[in-house]
Structures are given as C-alpha cells and as structure tokens.
Design an enzyme around this catalytic site. Structure first.
Site, PDB file in Angstrom:
ATOM      1  N   LEU A  94      -1.686   0.574  -0.336  1.00  6.97           N
ATOM      2  CA  LEU A  94      -3.037   0.784   0.207  1.00  6.97           C
ATOM      3  C   LEU A  94      -3.512   2.153  -0.297  1.00  6.97           C
ATOM      4  O   LEU A  94      -3.368   3.175   0.368  1.00  6.97           O
ATOM      5  CB  LEU A  94      -2.986   0.736   1.731  1.00  6.97           C
ATOM      6  CG  LEU A  94      -4.333   0.641   2.462  1.00  6.97           C
ATOM      7  CD1 LEU A  94      -5.122  -0.580   2.027  1.00  6.97           C
ATOM      8  CD2 LEU A  94      -4.132   0.650   3.966  1.00  6.97           C
ATOM      9  N   HIS A  95      -4.053   2.161  -1.508  1.00  7.97           N
ATOM     10  CA  HIS A  95      -4.340   3.408  -2.235  1.00  7.97           C
ATOM     11  C   HIS A  95      -5.424   4.271  -1.558  1.00  7.97           C
ATOM     12  O   HIS A  95      -5.144   5.357  -1.069  1.00  7.97           O
ATOM     13  CB  HIS A  95      -4.820   3.099  -3.661  1.00  7.97           C
ATOM     14  CG  HIS A  95      -3.871   2.324  -4.507  1.00  7.97           C
ATOM     15  ND1 HIS A  95      -2.722   2.839  -5.047  1.00  7.97           N
ATOM     16  CD2 HIS A  95      -3.917   1.035  -4.930  1.00  7.97           C
ATOM     17  CE1 HIS A  95      -2.100   1.922  -5.774  1.00  7.97           C
ATOM     18  NE2 HIS A  95      -2.803   0.813  -5.724  1.00  7.97           N
TER      19      HIS A  95
END
Ligand code: RIB
Ligand code: CA
Length: 304
Positions: free
Chosen positions: A234-235
């Site tokens: 989940l950048h």
C-alpha cells in the site's frame, strides 16, 4: 494548526486510499488535488480524483487537471485506474485552471505542503516558472535497496518495480524527477524501501469499508499473482501518514540524485536537503490508515 496540503496524484488505487485518509486526518487541511497522467491517462486520473472526493464526502474540493504521462500501470490498477471501482462519476466538474498554473499561483511564499503520489511532471513544470520554491514536498518514489524479500516467485528488491533499478513514479518522467531533486524544495522521500514493507494482508483487507475492500483485493491481486505472496504493497498512503504521524517513520538525510535509467541514489549528509525514509512501523501505519477510513464504513457509495 492543521497542515495545509495539496496532493498531486495519479489515481490509482493506492492514491485513492491516500486521498480518503487525507480527507479525514485531523492534522491535515486538504485544500486541493492536482492530477497527473500516471497509473492511467490524465482524463481518467482526473475523473477518478473527482469520484474519490465524492465517495469521501467532499465532492466540492477543487481538482485541477495537469499534464499527461508517458507510461501507465493499468495492468496493476485496471483500465479504469481503480480496479473496477463501482462508484459513479462525480457530478462536480474539474476546475478550468490547469494544475501547473494553479500550483504556480498558490505555492510561492506559503507553508503549503505538497504531497506527490505520481510522476513529478507537474512539479517540474511549476519549477520552470518558480525555480526557487522552498515548500515542503513529501513524495512516494524511488528505491534505495535497503529491503529484500524472498517471495514465493522470486526476490522483491526495494530498488525498482518497473525495472530492477527504477520505481514507477520516477521512471515515468526521469527528467522531471531529476529537476525536482535538483531544486530548493524541502523533500521527504517515501521509497519502495518503506512501501514494500507496508503490505495489505487478507486480514487487513477485512477491516476496510465494504465497498473499498474488493477494490483493494483486486489491486493487491496483481502482487499476489506476480510474486506468489499473500499481500500487496500500500504505497501512497505512507506519504499522508508521514505528514500526519511522522514518528511512524525514520530515515537518513542526504542528497538524492536520479540516474538516466531512473535509479535513485542517496549521498548521506546530515545537513543534506533530502530526508529519505528507510524505516517504518508498518503495523502502526496500517492501523492509522484503517482508522482514517473507518468513518466511511457506514456510509453508502455516492449517488450520481
Ligand atoms: O511505484 C508505486 C507508485 O506508482 C504509486 O504511487 C502507485 O500509485 C504508482 O503511481
Ligand atoms: Ca500513485
């Protein structure tokens, strides 16, 4: 006093979570979105930004369309950029003022922070107009090789995710990234070294709002299929979390440069202009993201 924030974004599923979290974070005053071509084309990233704001209960927040991109990541985010998101188009239009003109008019001589979640094309264009901007800028991009993970189908290196040495946001516009890191902007970097540690597990997915979980499940499905791993990174929400909860992160100061192939390199210097995050409390981060999205759990998807 909440931090005034503009998010430059290429939504993008992880951008979507970042924007929804920023709308709710109590220490952040989100004043506008600017869009850039990246994960998908500029028309779609702009329409997605409007849809996300409607879902987040802030359909009136200004969205300024920006510059097109040279690459896409539709194989990760879907052709619609939001992995088959069911939300209807917003009935609020984008702003007529171009993102570059808006940023050039709004940023100078202010303490507005810029969060960059996509290619840096818009920001480099603003620096052409105002080369001496000194605003705080927190960006997701690059990779410095401090993290290796043995997945079932291979080793995940934190140096690149488009090529072995280049991350998507940097790779998509290398000259723009070179110009931004050569500027006077006060830059904090969230590289793959951080975001590849912040994995959305199936258990975490179950805590997400009922209409958002399936979108995230399809988005993380790309990583599961490519790497044979049970989760996906989940950048982008890490950028928002770093602004709202800086103690979740730790890193090194120095000077970042970008090679012609898009590799980011750090020359450590305690007085350097760039702060590269290399350590994260991943559990604390995912708890924070989940908490920001909880108020959405009970709300219906927006009506057209
Ligand atoms: O490499 C990850 C980055 O590229 C994220 O910002 C993702 O949304 C894509 O833009
Ligand atoms: Ca992005």
């Amino acid at each position: 006093m909440p931090q005034k924030l503009i998010i430059d974004t290429d939504p993008g599923v992880d951008d979507m979570v970042a924007i929804l979290a920023a709308l709710r974070a109590e220490d952040i005053d989100l004043i506008a979105l600017t869009t850039v071509g990246g994960n998908v084309g500029i028309e779609t990233t702009t329409a997605n930004a409007l849809r996300i704001l409607a879902r987040g209960g802030s359909p009136e927040l200004p969205v300024h369309p920006g510059l097109a991109g040279a690459h896409t990541a539709a194989h990760v985010h879907g052709d619609d950029g939001l992995s088959g998101c069911p939300w209807p188009p917003s009935n609020h239009p984008a702003q007529p003022e171009h993102a570059v003109d808006y940023l050039a008019r709004t940023l100078p001589n202010t303490d507005i922070t810029l969060a960059c979640l996509g290619p840096l094309t818009n920001i480099a264009a603003v620096l052409e107009i105002h080369p001496n901007l000194t605003n705080n800028l927190v960006l997701m991009g690059g990779g410095f090789g401090s993290y290796r993970f043995q997945a079932q189908n291979g080793i995940i290196e934190s140096t690149g995710n488009v090529t072995p040495e280049a991350e998507f946001n940097i790779y998509s516009d290398i000259p723009a990234a070179q110009a931004v890191f050569a500027s006077k902007l006060n830059i904090t970097v969230i590289p793959l070294d951080i975001s590849q540690r912040t994995l959305l597990t199936p258990q975490r997915l179950q805590q997400m709002p009922i209409d958002i979980a399936p979108i995230l499940d399809r988005y993380t499905g790309f990583s599961r299929q490519k790497w044979g791993h049970h989760s996906g990174p989940l950048h982008d929400p890490n950028v928002i979390a770093r602004i709202a909860e800086p103690d979740l992160y730790n890193g090194l100061r120095g000077t970042v440069t970008v090679t012609e192939s898009g590799q980011t390199q750090l020359a450590p210097d305690p007085n350097g202009p760039h702060h590269v995050m290399l350590q994260v409390d991943a559990g604390g981060y995912l708890d924070w993201v989940t908490e920001q999205l909880q108020p959405l759990a009970g709300t219906a998807t927006p009506t057209p």
